[in-house]
Write a protein that holds these residues in place. Structure first.
Motif, mmCIF file in Angstrom:
data_model
loop_
_atom_site.group_PDB
_atom_site.id
_atom_site.type_symbol
_atom_site.label_atom_id
_atom_site.label_comp_id
_atom_site.label_asym_id
_atom_site.label_seq_id
_atom_site.Cartn_x
_atom_site.Cartn_y
_atom_site.Cartn_z
ATOM 1 N N ALA A 1 4.847 -7.556 -9.816
ATOM 2 C CA ALA A 1 3.657 -6.271 -9.724
ATOM 3 C C ALA A 1 2.675 -6.347 -9.127
ATOM 4 N N LYS A 2 1.709 -7.383 -9.324
ATOM 5 C CA LYS A 2 0.516 -7.544 -8.456
ATOM 6 C C LYS A 2 0.758 -7.486 -7.003
ATOM 7 N N GLY A 3 1.624 -8.062 -6.546
ATOM 8 C CA GLY A 3 1.876 -8.127 -5.274
ATOM 9 C C GLY A 3 2.201 -6.616 -4.636
ATOM 10 N N VAL A 4 3.140 -5.913 -5.326
ATOM 11 C CA VAL A 4 3.338 -4.486 -5.213
ATOM 12 C C VAL A 4 1.911 -3.400 -5.226
ATOM 13 N N GLY A 5 1.095 -3.907 -6.035
ATOM 14 C CA GLY A 5 0.021 -3.029 -6.113
ATOM 15 C C GLY A 5 -1.064 -3.538 -4.897
ATOM 16 N N LEU A 6 -1.062 -4.752 -4.331
ATOM 17 C CA LEU A 6 -1.914 -5.123 -3.175
ATOM 18 C C LEU A 6 -1.193 -4.445 -1.894
ATOM 19 N N ALA A 7 0.083 -4.389 -1.687
ATOM 20 C CA ALA A 7 0.703 -3.687 -0.816
ATOM 21 C C ALA A 7 0.718 -2.252 -0.683
ATOM 22 N N LEU A 8 0.486 -1.658 -1.903
ATOM 23 C CA LEU A 8 0.187 -0.170 -1.878
ATOM 24 C C LEU A 8 -1.112 -0.063 -1.521
ATOM 25 N N ALA A 9 -2.138 -0.861 -2.093
ATOM 26 C CA ALA A 9 -3.592 -0.643 -1.917
ATOM 27 C C ALA A 9 -3.705 -0.871 -0.278
ATOM 28 N N ALA A 10 -3.249 -1.738 0.430
ATOM 29 C CA ALA A 10 -3.305 -1.923 1.679
ATOM 30 C C ALA A 10 -2.679 -0.735 2.717
ATOM 31 N N ALA A 11 -1.748 -0.283 2.171
ATOM 32 C CA ALA A 11 -1.263 1.032 2.951
ATOM 33 C C ALA A 11 -2.172 2.235 2.673
ATOM 34 N N LEU A 12 -2.503 2.460 1.511
ATOM 35 C CA LEU A 12 -3.600 3.520 1.175
ATOM 36 C C LEU A 12 -4.866 3.516 2.017
ATOM 37 N N LYS A 13 -5.296 2.240 1.934
ATOM 38 C CA LYS A 13 -6.524 2.216 2.711
ATOM 39 C C LYS A 13 -6.064 2.472 4.309
ATOM 40 N N LYS A 14 -5.140 2.116 4.767
ATOM 41 C CA LYS A 14 -4.608 2.015 6.361
ATOM 42 C C LYS A 14 -4.852 3.670 6.598
ATOM 43 N N LYS A 15 -4.167 4.543 5.515
ATOM 44 C CA LYS A 15 -4.215 5.848 5.669
ATOM 45 C C LYS A 15 -5.574 6.730 5.295
ATOM 46 N N SER B 1 8.830 -3.180 -2.661
ATOM 47 C CA SER B 1 9.404 -3.326 -3.610
ATOM 48 C C SER B 1 9.289 -4.635 -4.153
ATOM 49 N N GLY B 2 8.983 -5.118 -5.285
ATOM 50 C CA GLY B 2 8.846 -6.202 -5.818
ATOM 51 C C GLY B 2 10.059 -6.328 -6.400
ATOM 52 N N MET B 3 11.039 -7.326 -5.684
ATOM 53 C CA MET B 3 12.430 -7.505 -6.104
ATOM 54 C C MET B 3 12.760 -8.657 -6.799
ATOM 55 N N GLN B 4 13.079 -8.539 -8.211
ATOM 56 C CA GLN B 4 13.648 -9.776 -9.027
ATOM 57 C C GLN B 4 14.920 -9.918 -8.202
ATOM 58 N N GLN B 5 15.432 -11.106 -8.777
ATOM 59 C CA GLN B 5 16.629 -11.529 -8.052
ATOM 60 C C GLN B 5 17.679 -11.599 -9.402
ATOM 61 N N PRO B 6 18.239 -10.476 -9.780
ATOM 62 C CA PRO B 6 18.952 -10.101 -10.753
ATOM 63 C C PRO B 6 20.168 -11.087 -10.960
ATOM 64 N N TYR B 7 20.801 -11.098 -9.727
ATOM 65 C CA TYR B 7 22.244 -11.977 -9.769
ATOM 66 C C TYR B 7 21.810 -13.705 -10.015
ATOM 67 N N LEU B 8 20.736 -13.990 -9.421
ATOM 68 C CA LEU B 8 20.285 -15.324 -9.739
ATOM 69 C C LEU B 8 19.788 -15.649 -11.174
ATOM 70 N N MET B 9 19.109 -14.551 -11.671
ATOM 71 C CA MET B 9 18.838 -14.742 -12.987
ATOM 72 C C MET B 9 20.091 -14.843 -13.889
ATOM 73 N N GLY B 10 21.154 -14.184 -13.677
ATOM 74 C CA GLY B 10 22.336 -14.129 -14.440
ATOM 75 C C GLY B 10 22.951 -15.319 -14.307
#
Length: 328
Positions: free
Chosen positions: A139-153, A270-279
């Motif tokens: 989720a931190k990675g998602v926050g960083l990505a969104l922050a960068a995109a917001l600043k770019k705009k 999107s921070g994608m978990q790997q549900p199949y691998l988790m299963g």
């Protein structure tokens, strides 16, 4: 002695010993089954995870069944009771929330049925292994990505909305904290438009949440939805409000529809978990335990930080470990 009299005596002896008559044949019939208790099979994430558990169980000759709890702790407990009564070999559970898992663990322990926890977590109780993603870092990675995109705009002063999974879940708490920390580390300290917790985990529910946020917060520039399918509802609401191109949207987890959305920029990341691998890892932990092998108490599965920039590069992995090979 007549057969009927003998069977009556056997039944009485079984009751005296604290076991139900004829329970042993039923237990033996079911003891090669592994059951997966899931919050809701309507959400793709849990379907993908179920497929992973099934693959690992069947590879070792076990039967498999997924039981849907419909996001109800009562249904989850009933599913656990029914499974234990059948005499299954083991239970893999993704709890409806962390506070309701201990009751299932207590029942299973009393019956001697091993349990592996796949995602979400528990507040207490005994279990064989816990298969988890690092929700905070993802989720931190998602926050960083969104922050960068917001600043770019140049939109870093606009408000940001959060539509979260239940904050009674350990993973939900970790996602919210990680996202907030990622925004801050990325240099965005915008106010939160609102935080709404999902209950039905549907696109329609998120559509309504997003509508309300857009109406109450005309300055909203960012939106994060903490799971997969509901993010589609948020995008629909933005389009219905004719705010296309004015709100940057990020998500968590992944469904095949996200590929084109990421490529087009409708989703920033999107921070994608790997549900199949988790299963798979959950099922493997269970069969290893049943075979008498040592099992790690906690297994962490990496989260893929997928964005518009790297979707093409990561897509082969995503197809296999996230989408359970559902995407051609």
């Amino acid at each position: 002695m007549k057969r009927r009299t003998f069977m009556q005596l056997a039944a009485g002896a079984a009751l005296a010993a604290g076991t139900a008559p004829f329970a042993i044949p039923r237990a033996l019939a079911a003891a090669k089954d592994i059951v997966y208790l899931t919050p809701g099979l309507d959400l793709p994430f849990w379907r993908y995870l179920a497929k992973g558990v099934e693959a690992a169980a069947k590879e070792k000759g076990y039967g498999f069944q997924a039981l849907d709890s419909h996001n109800s702790p009562q249904t989850q407990l009933q599913n656990a009771q029914d499974s234990i009564a059948r005499g299954v070999a083991g239970i893999v559970i993704s709890p409806t929330d962390s506070s309701t898992c201990p009751s299932v663990l207590a029942l299973a322990k009393q019956a001697g049925v091993p349990v592996v926890i796949a995602d979400i977590g528990t507040n207490s109780g005994d279990y064989v292994s816990f298969i988890i993603s690092n929700n905070y870092e993802g989720a931190k990675g998602v926050g960083l990505a969104l922050a960068a995109a917001l600043k770019k705009k140049g939109w870093q002063d606009g408000s940001i909305g959060l539509i979260t999974i239940s904050q009674a879940r350990k993973n939900g708490q970790a996602r919210t904290k990680g996202f907030r920390d990622g925004l801050a580390e990325g240099g965005v300290h915008a106010k939160e438009a609102a935080l709404q917790q999902m209950q039905s985990y549907t696109a329609d529910e998120t559509f309504k949440f997003t509508q309300d946020m857009l109406t109450a917060n005309p300055d909203m520039r960012g939106l994060w939805i903490q799971t997969d399918q509901p993010a589609i509802g948020a995008l629909r609401a933005i389009k219905a409000a004719r705010r296309d191109g004015e709100i940057l949207v990020a998500a968590f987890d992944g469904i095949p529809e996200f590929v084109d959305l990421l490529k087009s920029g409708q989703l920033v990341a999107s921070g994608m978990q790997q549900p199949y691998l988790m299963g798979v890892k959950s099922g493997e932990a269970m069969v290893k335990h049943l075979a008498g092998e040592t099992v790690e108490k906690e297994v962490s599965v990496p989260i893929l930080a997928v964005s518009s920039e790297n979707i093409d590069q990561l897509l082969p992995t995503v197809k296999q470990t996230v989408f359970a090979n559902e995407m051609g």
